[in-house]
Write a protein that holds these residues in place. Sequence first.
Motif, PDB file in Angstrom:
ATOM      1  N   PRO A 130     -33.280  -2.670 -57.170  1.00  0.00           N
ATOM      2  CA  PRO A 130     -33.109  -3.713 -58.391  1.00  0.00           C
ATOM      3  C   PRO A 130     -34.097  -3.340 -59.064  1.00  0.00           C
ATOM      4  O   PRO A 130     -34.792  -4.902 -59.114  1.00  0.00           O
ATOM      5  N   ILE A 131     -34.648  -2.618 -60.200  1.00  0.00           N
ATOM      6  CA  ILE A 131     -35.298  -2.509 -61.076  1.00  0.00           C
ATOM      7  C   ILE A 131     -35.333  -3.608 -61.943  1.00  0.00           C
ATOM      8  O   ILE A 131     -35.738  -4.199 -62.257  1.00  0.00           O
ATOM      9  N   ALA A 132     -34.107  -3.173 -62.849  1.00  0.00           N
ATOM     10  CA  ALA A 132     -34.301  -4.583 -63.513  1.00  0.00           C
ATOM     11  C   ALA A 132     -34.411  -6.131 -63.673  1.00  0.00           C
ATOM     12  O   ALA A 132     -34.806  -6.637 -63.764  1.00  0.00           O
ATOM     13  N   LYS A 133     -33.783  -5.956 -62.227  1.00  0.00           N
ATOM     14  CA  LYS A 133     -34.249  -7.498 -61.972  1.00  0.00           C
ATOM     15  C   LYS A 133     -35.748  -7.801 -61.472  1.00  0.00           C
ATOM     16  O   LYS A 133     -36.617  -9.226 -61.983  1.00  0.00           O
ATOM     17  N   ASN A 134     -36.626  -6.316 -60.231  1.00  0.00           N
ATOM     18  CA  ASN A 134     -37.531  -6.682 -60.662  1.00  0.00           C
ATOM     19  C   ASN A 134     -38.536  -6.807 -61.326  1.00  0.00           C
ATOM     20  O   ASN A 134     -39.861  -5.692 -60.481  1.00  0.00           O
ATOM     21  N   ARG A 135     -38.621  -5.539 -61.577  1.00  0.00           N
ATOM     22  CA  ARG A 135     -39.131  -4.347 -62.730  1.00  0.00           C
ATOM     23  C   ARG A 135     -40.680  -5.395 -63.156  1.00  0.00           C
ATOM     24  O   ARG A 135     -42.053  -4.939 -62.874  1.00  0.00           O
ATOM     25  N   ALA A 136     -40.895  -6.804 -63.719  1.00  0.00           N
ATOM     26  CA  ALA A 136     -42.047  -7.265 -64.392  1.00  0.00           C
ATOM     27  C   ALA A 136     -43.062  -7.266 -62.567  1.00  0.00           C
ATOM     28  O   ALA A 136     -43.951  -7.703 -62.440  1.00  0.00           O
ATOM     29  N   GLU A 137     -42.224  -7.438 -61.170  1.00  0.00           N
ATOM     30  CA  GLU A 137     -42.528  -8.102 -60.443  1.00  0.00           C
ATOM     31  C   GLU A 137     -43.544  -6.501 -59.828  1.00  0.00           C
ATOM     32  O   GLU A 137     -44.542  -6.241 -59.497  1.00  0.00           O
ATOM     33  N   TYR A 138     -42.581  -5.544 -60.113  1.00  0.00           N
ATOM     34  CA  TYR A 138     -42.919  -3.928 -59.251  1.00  0.00           C
ATOM     35  C   TYR A 138     -44.015  -3.824 -60.229  1.00  0.00           C
ATOM     36  O   TYR A 138     -45.341  -3.107 -59.559  1.00  0.00           O
ATOM     37  N   GLN A 139     -44.037  -4.417 -61.638  1.00  0.00           N
ATOM     38  CA  GLN A 139     -45.300  -3.106 -62.266  1.00  0.00           C
ATOM     39  C   GLN A 139     -46.651  -4.066 -62.241  1.00  0.00           C
ATOM     40  O   GLN A 139     -47.501  -3.318 -62.330  1.00  0.00           O
ATOM     41  N   LYS A 140     -46.387  -5.385 -61.599  1.00  0.00           N
ATOM     42  CA  LYS A 140     -47.624  -6.473 -61.458  1.00  0.00           C
ATOM     43  C   LYS A 140     -47.961  -5.773 -60.292  1.00  0.00           C
ATOM     44  O   LYS A 140     -49.647  -5.705 -60.749  1.00  0.00           O
ATOM     45  N   GLU A 141     -47.277  -5.559 -59.667  1.00  0.00           N
ATOM     46  CA  GLU A 141     -47.671  -5.109 -58.191  1.00  0.00           C
ATOM     47  C   GLU A 141     -48.688  -3.750 -58.021  1.00  0.00           C
ATOM     48  O   GLU A 141     -49.489  -3.442 -57.461  1.00  0.00           O
ATOM     49  N   VAL A 142     -47.728  -2.649 -58.693  1.00  0.00           N
ATOM     50  CA  VAL A 142     -48.583  -1.476 -58.668  1.00  0.00           C
ATOM     51  C   VAL A 142     -50.015  -0.845 -59.325  1.00  0.00           C
ATOM     52  O   VAL A 142     -50.964  -1.020 -59.570  1.00  0.00           O
ATOM     53  N   LYS A 143     -49.760  -2.442 -60.719  1.00  0.00           N
ATOM     54  CA  LYS A 143     -51.022  -1.828 -62.078  1.00  0.00           C
ATOM     55  C   LYS A 143     -52.553  -2.781 -61.283  1.00  0.00           C
ATOM     56  O   LYS A 143     -53.203  -2.489 -61.540  1.00  0.00           O
ATOM     57  N   ALA A 144     -52.118  -4.077 -59.959  1.00  0.00           N
ATOM     58  CA  ALA A 144     -52.531  -4.626 -59.841  1.00  0.00           C
ATOM     59  C   ALA A 144     -53.880  -4.066 -58.846  1.00  0.00           C
ATOM     60  O   ALA A 144     -54.966  -3.716 -58.964  1.00  0.00           O
ATOM     61  N   GLU A 145     -52.442  -2.368 -58.800  1.00  0.00           N
ATOM     62  CA  GLU A 145     -53.244  -2.045 -57.086  1.00  0.00           C
ATOM     63  C   GLU A 145     -54.271  -0.539 -57.346  1.00  0.00           C
ATOM     64  O   GLU A 145     -55.764  -0.320 -56.891  1.00  0.00           O
ATOM     65  N   ALA A 146     -54.271  -0.832 -58.933  1.00  0.00           N
ATOM     66  CA  ALA A 146     -54.200   0.950 -59.138  1.00  0.00           C
ATOM     67  C   ALA A 146     -55.626   0.482 -60.422  1.00  0.00           C
ATOM     68  O   ALA A 146     -57.304   0.763 -60.202  1.00  0.00           O
ATOM     69  N   ASP A 147     -55.404  -1.061 -60.788  1.00  0.00           N
ATOM     70  CA  ASP A 147     -56.735  -1.549 -61.087  1.00  0.00           C
ATOM     71  C   ASP A 147     -58.089  -1.788 -60.212  1.00  0.00           C
ATOM     72  O   ASP A 147     -59.124  -1.488 -60.001  1.00  0.00           O
ATOM     73  N   ALA A 148     -57.915  -2.411 -58.619  1.00  0.00           N
ATOM     74  CA  ALA A 148     -58.146  -2.874 -57.644  1.00  0.00           C
ATOM     75  C   ALA A 148     -59.189  -1.354 -57.249  1.00  0.00           C
ATOM     76  O   ALA A 148     -60.243  -1.746 -56.623  1.00  0.00           O
ATOM     77  N   GLN A 149     -58.365   0.181 -57.579  1.00  0.00           N
ATOM     78  CA  GLN A 149     -59.055   1.116 -57.069  1.00  0.00           C
ATOM     79  C   GLN A 149     -59.607   1.428 -57.674  1.00  0.00           C
ATOM     80  O   GLN A 149     -60.110   2.950 -58.064  1.00  0.00           O
TER      81      GLN A 149
END
Length: 252
Positions: A130-149
């Motif tokens: 479900p990439i189209a449905k959850n795209r914003a959620e997926y990207q927010k999650e990954v970016k937050a982890e990248a920024d935190a590290q």
Amino acid sequence: MKYAMKAAAVATGIAMLFGTANMTEAATIKNSAQAVTAKAPAADQKAVEAAKKELSQKLQQKNTGDMYLLYVGDKNLNGGSEFLYYLDMFHFTNYEDYLNQATKLQGPVLQEPEGLPEGYHFVKGNIQPPIAKNRAEYQKEVKAEADAQGKGVYYKKLDWKEMGEINLNFANGKDNLQMQVSHKMNKDKSSGEYRYHTSDDYDAETAKKHPEWVRNVLTWSDEDHVYNITTNPGNPLTKEDLIKFAETAVKK
């Protein structure tokens, strides 16, 4: 009335049934991958290329359903996009294998409709996340982890337990019937009403540029999903036949 190119988009997913889906701007889907993080504190071209190379080396896995999202802080180093999806999509040539996997996921399950004419058989199918449905959620999650590290290049595996799109293809000699269900992006209202247009309804420009779109299409929707059943031009199956198939196309 002839359907213009943008109107033909209803059938795009079916027409591109087993091609690689393309999400420009913030996301692009490619086959397969596995996650890793680049050790450089900031994104640079060398780190991006190293990450993509390692991902490409992991594309050998087949039919795992694994999905990973790559984040690149400097969009200029990734073709103008911060994110790139890598996906080992579920593919099937055996109908029972498809049903076994589809029933493990949340969401509607397409099935062989009752009353298909003799000679029709399952050819292939796929299940997409479900990439189209959850795209914003997926990207927010990954970016937050990248920024935190403090990572400028970062990617990780994304688990999914809900179907995003299912495509099935049945054939009988030169004729074929394709079925699709996908998430409804514009949830204005549910419409159980069947909408139908034939391959003759497409305008000449669209037919020339995108002959794969030119099909007989039956479409309907519920609150969360859009469904299509399509046939090739010249297929003797009628609108009434497709409506009959639609009544048993979704597993109860």
